[in-house]
Every structure is written in structure tokens, then in C-alpha cells.
Scaffold this active site. Structure first.
Site, mmCIF file in Angstrom:
data_model
loop_
_atom_site.group_PDB
_atom_site.id
_atom_site.type_symbol
_atom_site.label_atom_id
_atom_site.label_comp_id
_atom_site.label_asym_id
_atom_site.label_seq_id
_atom_site.Cartn_x
_atom_site.Cartn_y
_atom_site.Cartn_z
ATOM 1 N N ARG A 27 0.827 -1.216 0.000
ATOM 2 C CA ARG A 27 0.000 0.000 0.000
ATOM 3 C C ARG A 27 0.855 1.256 0.000
ATOM 4 O O ARG A 27 0.958 1.964 -0.990
ATOM 5 C CB ARG A 27 -0.951 -0.029 1.212
ATOM 6 C CG ARG A 27 -2.115 0.976 1.111
ATOM 7 C CD ARG A 27 -1.788 2.376 1.569
ATOM 8 N NE ARG A 27 -1.342 2.447 2.958
ATOM 9 C CZ ARG A 27 -0.826 3.559 3.495
ATOM 10 N NH1 ARG A 27 -0.674 4.659 2.772
ATOM 11 N NH2 ARG A 27 -0.423 3.558 4.762
ATOM 12 N N HIS A 223 10.875 6.755 8.139
ATOM 13 C CA HIS A 223 11.423 6.892 6.788
ATOM 14 C C HIS A 223 12.928 7.121 6.902
ATOM 15 O O HIS A 223 13.414 7.619 7.915
ATOM 16 C CB HIS A 223 10.744 8.045 6.049
ATOM 17 C CG HIS A 223 9.354 7.715 5.591
ATOM 18 N ND1 HIS A 223 8.906 7.949 4.329
ATOM 19 C CD2 HIS A 223 8.307 7.134 6.241
ATOM 20 C CE1 HIS A 223 7.649 7.544 4.199
ATOM 21 N NE2 HIS A 223 7.259 7.055 5.367
ATOM 22 N N CYS A 254 5.962 9.488 0.285
ATOM 23 C CA CYS A 254 4.651 10.085 0.554
ATOM 24 C C CYS A 254 4.336 11.027 -0.593
ATOM 25 O O CYS A 254 5.079 11.982 -0.829
ATOM 26 C CB CYS A 254 4.657 10.846 1.877
ATOM 27 S SG CYS A 254 3.104 11.710 2.179
ATOM 28 N N ASN A 263 10.403 4.228 2.801
ATOM 29 C CA ASN A 263 10.215 3.654 4.120
ATOM 30 C C ASN A 263 11.436 2.842 4.521
ATOM 31 O O ASN A 263 12.249 2.438 3.691
ATOM 32 C CB ASN A 263 9.006 2.712 4.087
ATOM 33 C CG ASN A 263 7.696 3.420 3.911
ATOM 34 O OD1 ASN A 263 7.256 4.134 4.792
ATOM 35 N ND2 ASN A 263 7.061 3.227 2.772
#
Length: 314
Positions: A27, A223, A254, A263
Site C-alpha cells: 500500500r 522513513h 509520501c 520507508n
């Protein structure tokens, strides 16, 4: 791969015996890919991650396709995951009541909402103030809980904001407390632009504990913009946190915060935890293979150091 694909196990004092990895690659990792990833590829990726031993794999999000086109096939993805083994959870992101209704119609039993600790990011990401966004999530969480769903609350910009700079601890605590009070089972503390350092992580966890939010309800989401994600994770573990978000292969950033890089890579996390003697239930070789497979589908190498190191071993 040979036995040398595992680190020497040297346990350190003061760490949890086991960590649950909340895998966000399918996701959060794929949501801002420019080219649309085929539905079958997304579903196959989730299956490969589950086969590697990950028990929580955030599969998709029921958000408006105008804002995140990559997630337009959320329902189709979930329909391809009904054959996952028992014990594997596939949470989905829901921004509002409509998203929740779509998610439950497709069989979701775990959902997540995404709030912001800062006003500017709330405006840019949700087009609302922090308080307005919390008011929007309140009925979503309440309904999800009534229907027996597990609810996770993501809290973005817990450490720094690209427009506002460092974020005061009490501001994060206030928003986290609001999410907990509305019924979220778990909160994920997001370092959305990767500016946190270990002392800052400890200070926030201490402030949350003082406000009645213990580590049993908290996860961390770092992150790696400044290369601090593993150090920050270790600091969180030393404070008793046992849920860590990570993305296979280090995918993602993002779409609404341009300075955010990927990430924390799940493989890098697993390598560290295995060396520390912390159980994860994850097969590192199988996880690396899944990320190499996905990197091939995306047409570029994985940014994960561990994937790079192990996939080049003879």
C-alpha cells in the site's frame, strides 16, 4: 544463498523477545508509483510477503482514485487475497465512511485511518484542519468498532514537518490521545520526512506514556531520508515498542510530502533484529526474493541495502 545470508546472533539486553512487523509495501510502498502496477502483480506481491512469514501485510487503500490512482483497484486486490493462510491479516487504509463501506463490502476486517499531527500537512493531505480531520475520522472509527473491526490510527509528521519544522511533543501527544480516545486499537507514529533521531524518539515515547499511551498500543513508522530509520527503530525497541512498520525492498515515500524518501526496508529491519536475537517469524531469504521479484516488475533495483547485499551473493 548460503548460511552466510544471516547475521551472527548476538542478543542485546533490554529488547523485546519478539517484534511484529507491519508490512506496508503493497500500500504505502506502491501508492505513488507513476506507472499503474497491475492488480495481479499487487496480489502476487502480498502472497509472496505472506509466504515469507509476514503476518500483517497492508494490502491497499479505499481512497478516491482521483487522489491516489494507484489504489483504484483496491476491491479487486482484496478479492485476490481470500486464499491467504489463517493468521495473516491484510489491513486497508480508509479515509472516510465511504471508504470504510467499500472496504467492509470487500471483506476487510482491519482498517486504518491517516491523521496528521501538523496543521499544514492536514491541510495539504486532507484539506482540513487537524481538528476537522479528527472530527471526520470519529464516526469512521466508531462505526468500524461497532462492526467488530480492528482499527489502526496512523499519525503523520510526528517528528518534523517540511513546512512547519520540528513538531512540539505536546502537539503530537494531543492528536495521538484524540485518536486513542475515539477507539483506535493501535497508533502508528510516523516520521513522514525522516528527520527523527533516537533521542527525539525516546522523548516522544516518554511523553506519550505520561499521557497514558503505553507502548502496547504504539507502533513506529520511520522513513530513511537521513539514514536514521534503523537507529530510530532500535531506540523505540529499547523503550518497549514491539510493532514496527516497514516496506519490503524499501519501497515508498509520501505523495503529499515531496521530501519524503522511502520507508525503512523490511529486509534491513529483519537483518538487524535477527542479529539481535529478536524473533520476527520472517524468512529473510524468501523476503529478499519477493523484493527482487517486485523490483524486476517495477524496472529498477531495490534501495534496500540488505536486498542488494544478499541478491548479489553467489
Amino acid at each position: 544463498m548460503t548460511h552466510s545470508s544471516l547475521p551472527m546472533r548476538v542478543p542485546a539486553a533490554g529488547l523485546p523477545a519478539r517484534v511484529r512487523i507491519h508490512e506496508v509495501g503493497p500500500r504505502d510502498g506502491l501508492q505513488n508509483e507513476k506507472a499503474i502496477v497491475p492488480t495481479d502483480v499487487k496480489a502476487d506481491f502480498v502472497h509472496r510477503l505472506a509466504a515469507a512469514g509476514l503476518t500483517t501485510v497492508e494490502a491497499t487503500g479505499f481512497v478516491h482514485p482521483k487522489w491516489v490512482p494507484q489504489l483504484a483497484d483496491a476491491g479487486e486486490v482484496l478479492l485476490r487475497l481470500t486464499d491467504l493462510p489463517g493468521g495473516v491479516h491484510v489491513p486497508v487504509l480508509v479515509p472516510n465512511i465511504r471508504g470504510l463501506e467499500r472496504a467492509t463490502a470487500h471483506g476487510a476486517d482491519r482498517v486504518a485511518v491517516l491523521a496528521s499531527a501538523t496543521e499544514t500537512f492536514a491541510r495539504r493531505n486532507l484539506n482540513r484542519t487537524v481538528d476537522e480531520s479528527l472530527a471526520m475520522f470519529d464516526p469512521v472509527v466508531a462505526r468500524a468498532k461497532r462492526e467488530g473491526l480492528h482499527v489502526r490510527g496512523y499519525l503523520s509528521m510526528c517528528f518534523g514537518d517540511p513546512w512547519e519544522g520540528p513538531v512540539p511533543l505536546d502537539q503530537v501527544v494531543r492528536t495521538a490521545r484524540a485518536l486513542a480516545d475515539m477507539g483506535c486499537d493501535e497508533l502508528s507514529l510516523g516520521d513522514t520526512i525522516g528527520v527523527a533521531t533516537p533521542g527525539h524518539v525516546g522523548a516522544l515515547l516518554d511523553a506519550l506514556a505520561a499521557a497514558g499511551l503505553g507502548v502496547d498500543r504504539l507502533g513506529v513508522h520511520f522513513h530513511d531520508t537521513y539514514g536514521q530509520a534503523l537507529a530510530n527503530t532500535l531506540a523505540a525497541l529499547q523503550h518497549g515498542v514491539t510493532t514496527v512498520d516497514a516496506a519490503a525492498g524499501g519501497l515508498g515515500g509520501c505523495p503529499f510530502a515531496k521530501s519524503a524518501t522511502g520507508n525503512l526496508a523490511t529486509e534491513d529491519l529483519v537483518w538487524m533484529l535477527q542479529g539481535l536475537g529478536v524473533e520476527t517469524g520472517v524468512d529473510l531469504d524468501a523476503l529478499v526474493a519477493a523484493s527482487v521479484w517486485m523490483a524486476d516488475r517495477l524496472g529498477r533495483p531495490s534501495p534496500s541495502r540488505t536486498v542488494t547485499a544478499l541478491s548479489h551473493k553467489e
